[in-house]
Design a protein around this motif. Structure first.
Motif, PDB file in Angstrom:
ATOM      1  N   GLN A 142      35.161  40.091  38.728  1.00 34.68           N
ATOM      2  CA  GLN A 142      36.464  40.000  39.448  1.00 34.68           C
ATOM      3  C   GLN A 142      36.839  38.771  39.888  1.00 34.68           C
ATOM      4  N   TYR A 163      37.797  40.623  34.705  1.00 34.66           N
ATOM      5  CA  TYR A 163      39.060  41.373  35.304  1.00 34.66           C
ATOM      6  C   TYR A 163      39.813  40.052  36.126  1.00 34.66           C
ATOM      7  N   ASN A 165      43.077  38.675  38.472  1.00 36.27           N
ATOM      8  CA  ASN A 165      43.906  38.999  39.262  1.00 36.27           C
ATOM      9  C   ASN A 165      43.567  37.786  40.378  1.00 36.27           C
ATOM     10  N   GLU A 184      48.854  44.655  39.557  1.00 35.05           N
ATOM     11  CA  GLU A 184      47.536  44.932  39.104  1.00 35.05           C
ATOM     12  C   GLU A 184      46.990  43.790  38.210  1.00 35.05           C
ATOM     13  N   GLY A 185      45.880  43.699  38.358  1.00 33.40           N
ATOM     14  CA  GLY A 185      45.010  42.825  37.258  1.00 33.40           C
ATOM     15  C   GLY A 185      44.706  43.356  36.092  1.00 33.40           C
ATOM     16  N   SER A 186      44.276  42.541  35.398  1.00 34.01           N
ATOM     17  CA  SER A 186      44.036  42.951  33.692  1.00 34.01           C
ATOM     18  C   SER A 186      42.805  42.733  33.324  1.00 34.01           C
ATOM     19  N   GLU A 187      42.098  43.253  32.341  1.00 28.15           N
ATOM     20  CA  GLU A 187      41.031  42.922  32.036  1.00 28.15           C
ATOM     21  C   GLU A 187      40.604  42.250  30.754  1.00 28.15           C
ATOM     22  N   ARG A 188      39.709  41.407  30.821  1.00 28.33           N
ATOM     23  CA  ARG A 188      39.058  40.342  29.812  1.00 28.33           C
ATOM     24  C   ARG A 188      40.318  39.533  29.230  1.00 28.33           C
ATOM     25  N   GLU A 189      40.738  38.775  30.178  1.00 30.11           N
ATOM     26  CA  GLU A 189      41.789  37.826  29.692  1.00 30.11           C
ATOM     27  C   GLU A 189      41.283  36.260  29.977  1.00 30.11           C
ATOM     28  N   ASP A 204      44.806  37.669  25.702  1.00 29.81           N
ATOM     29  CA  ASP A 204      43.532  38.502  25.781  1.00 29.81           C
ATOM     30  C   ASP A 204      42.674  37.647  25.076  1.00 29.81           C
TER      31      ASP A 204
END
Length: 223
Positions: A142, A163, A165, A184-189, A204
């Motif tokens: 993260q 992750y 954020n 909120e955070g976001s995954e795999r960016e 992405d």
């Protein structure tokens, strides 16, 4: 145009004249032939030349001798002296800048991690923590703190996180801060500088190769 002697070859290119020096003969032999060549060269408008030593490593005094022979005995002027050889220090610097540095730990609040080259953190970057790298930043965890990629003005660097954020992302001299409100955070960016807008944007991770096609394959670099 190509003009060859026993130990040197002169080639005319769009960027000027390149003189290739033999990298097997004795330096004194090479220096004598270079002296004979520049003294006999009657083409006076070719003032700038590049000396290429190929696979010969030359010490400072040898470089000085070459400059002296060319610039004192002819109308030619050396633009640069190049070779295919790195000095020990240059090799160490190149290795340091191109090797991914791996850290298996959490970067905690108040900690600053500085890296020459690419940084791979297998763990989290907590709020208040900072990662600064001259290359790319990869976080297999993260990213909630600050990540600064391309700190020596490498604008093509990226920040990648499992992750995403962050408090702040910096790439070269561009800054992207988190909004004042909770998100909120976001995954795999990954974050990068958009060449059109000149701003940091997120995308992405599947589009990483498309947006940064010159980024060396991660597996080949040891991740």
């Amino acid at each position: 145009m190509t003009d060859s002697n026993l130990y040197l070859t002169m080639k005319g290119t769009n960027e000027g004249i390149i003189v290739y020096l033999d990298d097997q003969c004795a330096f004194s032999t090479l220096l004598n032939e270079l002296k004979e060549k520049v003294q006999s060269d009657t083409v006076n408008d070719r003032t700038d030349i590049t000396i290429h030593c190929q696979h010969r490593y030359l010490k400072d005094w040898q470089l000085d001798e070459i400059r002296k022979v060319v610039e004192e005995d002819s109308s030619l002027k050396i633009k640069s002296i190049e070779s295919n050889v790195l000095s020990h220090q240059e090799a160490l610097t190149w290795f340091d800048e191109t090797t991914v540095k791996t850290f298996i730990k959490t970067i905690r609040s108040g900690q600053i991690l500085r890296v020459d080259g690419d940084a791979l953190i297998i763990g989290d970057v907590n709020p208040g923590a900072t990662v600064i790298a001259t290359g790319n930043v990869f976080v297999l965890g993260q990213l909630k703190g600050i990540a600064h990629a391309g700190s020596d003005e490498q604008a093509n660097s990226v920040v990648v996180a499992s992750y995403m954020n962050p408090n702040q992302i910096r790439i070269a001299n561009k800054i992207s801060r988190a909004p004042d409100y909770e998100v909120e955070g976001s995954e795999r960016e990954f974050a990068y500088i958009n060449e059109i807008t000149g701003q940091i944007e997120l995308d992405d991770i599947h589009n990483l190769q498309k947006i940064r096609p010159n980024l060396t394959d991660i597996v080949e670099r040891g991740l």
